[in-house]
Design a protein around this motif. Sequence first.
Motif, short mmCIF file in Angstrom:
data_model
loop_
_atom_site.label_atom_id
_atom_site.label_comp_id
_atom_site.label_asym_id
_atom_site.label_seq_id
_atom_site.Cartn_x
_atom_site.Cartn_y
_atom_site.Cartn_z
N LYS A 130 10.85 -4.26 1.69
CA LYS A 130 9.30 -4.55 1.50
C LYS A 130 9.18 -5.46 0.08
N PRO A 131 8.19 -6.20 -0.18
CA PRO A 131 6.96 -6.32 1.06
C PRO A 131 7.19 -7.21 2.18
N TYR A 132 8.45 -7.76 2.50
CA TYR A 132 8.48 -8.71 3.48
C TYR A 132 8.58 -8.07 4.81
N PHE A 133 8.61 -8.58 5.75
CA PHE A 133 8.43 -8.14 7.13
C PHE A 133 7.61 -6.61 7.30
N PRO A 134 6.22 -6.80 6.83
CA PRO A 134 5.66 -5.49 6.79
C PRO A 134 5.43 -4.73 7.94
N ARG A 135 5.53 -5.35 9.36
CA ARG A 135 5.24 -4.72 10.59
C ARG A 135 6.67 -4.59 11.08
N LEU A 136 7.73 -4.95 10.74
CA LEU A 136 9.05 -4.57 11.29
C LEU A 136 9.35 -3.06 11.68
N ARG A 137 9.66 -3.08 12.95
CA ARG A 137 9.95 -1.82 13.45
C ARG A 137 11.32 -1.41 13.97
N TRP A 138 11.82 -2.50 14.35
CA TRP A 138 13.32 -2.63 14.82
C TRP A 138 13.94 -3.87 14.40
#
Length: 641
Positions: free
Chosen positions: A551-559
């Motif tokens: 974080k704070p990069y790729f805040p919506r990364l789930r996989w």
Amino acid sequence: MAAIGSVESLDLLPTAILATIMIKLDISSICSLAVTCRAFKSCASHILSFLPNFHILDISPSMELIKPLLPPNPYLKSLKLDCGQLNDSSVELLLRPSLEELCLHNCADFSGKLLCEIGSRCKDVRSLYLGSVAEKRGRAIHISDLEELLGGCSQLEVLNLMFDLSLFLRHNFARVWALASEKLISLEIGYISSVMVTELLSLNVEPIPNPNQIRPSILSGIQKLSLSVDYITDTMVSMISKGLILLTHLELRDAPLIEPRVTFDLTNAGLQQINQHGRLKHLSLVRSQVFLITYFKRVNDLGILLMADKCANMESICLGGFCRVTDTGFKTILHSCSSLYKFKVSHGSQLTDLVFHDIAATSLSLTHVSLRWCNLLTNHAISSLVCNMGLKVLDLRDCKNLGDEALRAIGSLHKLKKLLLDGSAITDVGIAYLQHRIIGSLFSLSVRGCKKLTDKCISTLFEGSSKLELQELDLSNLPNLSDNGVLALAKSRVPISELRMRQCPLIGDISVMALASMQVDDDRGHGSSLQLLDLYNCGGITPLSFRWLMKPYFPRLRWLGVTGSVNRDIVDALARNRPFLHVAFHGEELGTDPWNDFDSSYMHDYDELDELEQWLLEGASESDEDEDMEDAEDDGDVLVE
């Protein structure tokens, strides 16, 4: 000051007005609002007690995190949850009498108690999905648990049991299913033996010795049936066709461990039994190659001809592993089924261009076509096929003889949403046909294993394009794709949510940094659109990349897919920094459900849950996270040296 005043003015709005607005949103949107100001946070906490729908499937919350979000709520109608960190102790929290829809994924740590309690607590549930129940070692399901479930849920209409039902004792199995709701119209089972299916449905068709005896009704109202079995057999197909007279959807998939004998196989005679009552609209018969390379060797064109006589009203047909069926059989389907809109064939080893030679002479309006592993097809087949201008899904994976001329033809399909070209012989020149015509409409594009493609294909596709709908892009196994190609992708600012680049030896840290710095929308932050990123076995990934995955990069990364051998300590540190991120480092495909993969595509539904994560973890200390990563990097430097 004006901005501060506008925020403070929200506190003056009546709570009832805020609640009326927020209750119409899904849980992720509610949590998005909750982190913006105190007024919204207070209202969000309040409406959780009368919210009708609660859906969280992209993260796996613990009991401590989910408990505050599920207060007593007599109005809760629909609950969908990933239960990967939950067990039997959460049964009382999850199961509410008001529920009409219940969807619980990854229930490996639950026992059969889950089934039993659903039957006793959720009497009004109409739709039920249970995934991977009791798969964890030491957990068990007894036939009495299934009995409580089926007997208790008298309103059940849709039932998906995505786990192994073959573990139940056969001599009680049919008796228990007699308790199932008379309203049940859809049934899907993750795995069951063909013998159990046959014995279960035989009660519907066997003669009754005593004329005064009432015939037991077993699943008599079923309209949709989806089963994964050990063997698809003539006997099982016959029992399904005779016993389920209202059936409109039939999906059967097997995965033999050994080459089946004739008594445990599908033959021409079995195909002739399909659709005896004439109501079937959708048919899928697939022999999977998971354990053994095997086919339906006892079915040929005659079987397809016999089946086609009763399938004139079919709308969807999927056939996988019919190696002895030739163009004659496949053409019979296309020319007999005038209402067909979905046509899927996999491992059609004798299917050639001739199948589609005169398809323009038919009245078909195909929208979904899949021809995977049909290696005899050439560009000519695609040129004929595209007369169906309404095509939305075109799956040509592993058709190795397709090249740029096929792309020229595909470029005319302005309604195309999903295009899969894995393993074909296309080049950067052919990709240009997509850029000029259909890239604006595509939602999903896969060129995995198209080894002639280079970095130029990225700039060709996206340069000068605007307002693209593309969300899923697979660039895996491209030996000539380098960081320069990813830089071009980042510059295009395409709002991709799934990006797969596994097995690309020239992809390295620069690609990760470019994607981390990529800004799609000014109001959503850097790299905000990516929810799945697969970098497994990319040759240039070093410990430096993991700093950019924090974080704070790729805040919506789930996989996230990575190579575990880079440094397991760094991977573990990343997992601690992002507890809701699913990190895979064994090479498994991301975003797929092993129990529900009938179409073998890499599709996954996502919700934007970053704000939910923020709310769940609000107040948690993160002061030691950077220290964890720095320590891991120090260890990684030693290993790399």
